[in-house]
Design an enzyme around this catalytic site. Structure first.
Site, PDB file in Angstrom:
ATOM      1  N   ALA A   1       1.573   3.938  -2.201  1.00 32.00           N
ATOM      2  CA  ALA A   1       1.321   5.302  -2.688  1.00 32.00           C
ATOM      3  C   ALA A   1       0.980   6.242  -1.528  1.00 32.00           C
ATOM      4  CB  ALA A   1       0.179   5.282  -3.703  1.00 32.00           C
TER       5      ALA A   1
ATOM      6  N   CYS B   1       0.857  -1.203   0.000  1.00 32.51           N
ATOM      7  CA  CYS B   1       0.000   0.000   0.000  1.00 32.51           C
ATOM      8  C   CYS B   1       0.884   1.240   0.000  1.00 32.51           C
ATOM      9  CB  CYS B   1      -0.953  -0.018   1.196  1.00 32.51           C
ATOM     10  SG  CYS B   1      -1.836  -1.573   1.437  1.00 32.51           S
TER      11      CYS B   1
ATOM     12  N   GLY C   1       4.227   7.153  -1.866  1.00 30.30           N
ATOM     13  CA  GLY C   1       5.629   6.799  -1.995  1.00 30.30           C
ATOM     14  C   GLY C   1       6.578   7.417  -0.992  1.00 30.30           C
TER      15      GLY C   1
ATOM     16  N   ASP D   1      -3.275  -6.201  -5.473  1.00 29.33           N
ATOM     17  CA  ASP D   1      -4.066  -6.199  -4.245  1.00 29.33           C
ATOM     18  C   ASP D   1      -3.249  -6.838  -3.127  1.00 29.33           C
ATOM     19  OD1 ASP D   1      -5.931  -6.394  -2.235  1.00 29.33           O
ATOM     20  OD2 ASP D   1      -7.460  -7.392  -3.456  1.00 29.33           O
TER      21      ASP D   1
ATOM     22  N   CYS E   1      -2.737   5.271   9.800  1.00 29.30           N
ATOM     23  CA  CYS E   1      -2.875   6.660  10.238  1.00 29.30           C
ATOM     24  C   CYS E   1      -4.236   6.818  10.915  1.00 29.30           C
ATOM     25  CB  CYS E   1      -2.685   7.643   9.095  1.00 29.30           C
ATOM     26  SG  CYS E   1      -3.766   7.382   7.670  1.00 29.30           S
TER      27      CYS E   1
END
Length: 434
Positions: A256, A254, A258, A304, A376
């Site tokens: 991005a 996951c 980056g 995925d 987060c």
């Protein structure tokens, strides 16, 4: 073509969010693309983000001035009044300018027949501004500017800290940067900023620094050359906790946009192989842009994380950073529209997805390898409860302590949003038994 009215654009964006469920990240850039002046683009963003932070109060105060709610095609005028009231209450816009431009917006919104109503209400706002600013509310939603379901969850999880958390969520986020140690030391870069009259302070992690005044980061010394990146202080702990070593094969799941991918290479430039995975190949373009600016390379894979068999080559990883999809309740101050777009039912759905991804990623980890689980979020259902359940279900998983409070009963490290500190983040470090 006539000059675009910023308030009209703001009304359109606000309507897209609160009535049509679009995110600011989606519709704000569309509206900004119609404005040629950079100052107008900044003004539009300030109004839209501000309305999202203050929405329950603004909404009730606008409704109090209407004989009946505006519905259907007139809803955009309600949104225009939200933008107008926010200007008067929270921005350094002269009252006559706020009134004039907000009334003028009705023309571009093809609602000239509503200009008299808008003019009258805006002038009433001006007359009653002191009382509007001093208004007190009894309900939690308007007092704390969050959805009721979220307030109840935060109260339950943090009975002694919930008010501080909600307060931090309602502030403008600080601008955190990550110094690239491959270019210079943090101390050297802070000195360079000071020479140019730019005030900044060091953060808690080794290369975090915070600008005391927001600025265009692309104009900062060394940015174009990869000397620094925008990344919140709390997010910077991911690379430290994963602790990549020379010659290792790493997965950033996951990945991005980056930031963590790039930080891993800054921390350890002698990796054997780094895979940056994301389910959205369009978001991987952003990862590539960040890699290019920093002069780094990684294998970008669209796939995925919950279904490794669809993309994985079968070669296990030494370390995996799993920055799991989550409610983003730790970064509400950066995405205030999420206060109104996120739903209570989303949390259980996300928790189930996180558990699937965690189990799937565990199968790709070498015996003796390390996995860092990160979100987060500040909600226990996505964090400590997830890891506690995983440790109970998976015999070869063991907890590696991050701090003295880290335990089997309360695993991981929960960071809460701080007004001048980092965002809300959660980390747990796990090792696969050999």
């Amino acid at each position: 073509m006539s000059k675009r009215n910023v308030r009209a654009q703001a009304a359109w964006v606000i309507e897209q969010v609160i009535d049509k469920g679009q995110s600011l990240a989606t519709c704000l850039p569309q509206a900004q693309s119609l404005l040629s002046n950079p100052k107008d683009k900044g003004l539009l963003a300030e109004i839209c983000y501000g309305v999202m932070r203050q929405l329950p109060v603004l909404d009730s105060q606008v409704l109090n001035c209407l004989e009946k709610p505006l519905k259907g095609k007139k809803r955009i005028i309600h949104c225009l009044l939200l933008a107008g009231l926010y200007q008067l209450k929270h921005m350094r816009v002269k009252q006559h300018a706020a009134v004039t431009e907000t009334v003028e917006a009705t023309r571009q919104l093809k609602a000239s027949g509503m200009s008299g109503l808008v003019n009258g209400i805006m002038r009433r706002f001006c007359r009653e501004l002191d009382s509007l600013l001093a208004a007190q509310f009894e309900d939690d939603a308007r007092t704390h500017l969050h959805s009721r379901w979220f307030i109840e969850r935060v109260k339950a999880a943090y009975p002694h800290q919930w008010q501080q958390i909600l307060h931090a969520n309602n502030q403008h986020p600080p601008l955190w940067l990550r110094n690239n140690v491959r270019h210079q030391s943090r101390e050297a870069y802070l000195a360079q900023l000071a020479e140019q009259g730019i005030d900044a302070v060091a953060g808690d992690s080794d290369n975090a620094l915070r600008l005391l005044k927001a600025t265009d980061v692309t104009k900062l010394p060394g940015f174009a050359e990869g000397g620094l990146s925008v990344q919140d202080q709390s997010a910077q702990w991911a690379a430290y906790l994963l602790d990549p070593q020379p010659g290792e094969r790493i997965l950033d799941a996951c990945a991005a946009p980056g930031g963590k991918t790039c930080h891993l290479q800054e921390r350890q430039p002698e990796l054997q192989h780094l895979v940056a995975l994301d389910i959205d190949d369009r978001r991987l373009a952003r990862v590539q842009q960040n890699l290019d600016r920093l002069g780094q390379q990684a294998q970008l894979v669209a796939g995925d994380a919950a279904d490794p068999q669809s993309w994985w080559d079968g070669v296990p990883f030494d370390r995996i950073l799993l920055d799991a999809p989550c409610s983003a309740t730790g970064v509400i101050r950066r995405n205030p529209d999420s206060k109104w777009l996120r739903r209570n039912d989303d949390i259980d759905t996300l928790a189930q997805l996180q558990q699937r991804i965690l189990h799937a990623n565990w199968k790709m980890l070498k015996p003796g390898g390390t996995l860092v689980y990160a979100t987060c979020s500040i909600l226990p259902e996505e964090n400590v409860n997830q890891i506690k359940t995983f440790l109970q279900q998976v015999p070869d998983a063991m907890l590696l302590n991050i701090n003295p409070d880290d335990s089997q009963e309360k695993p991981g490290w929960q960071l809460l949003p701080q007004v001048e500190g980092g965002d809300g983040f959660y980390y747990a470090r796990l090792k696969k038994r050999q």
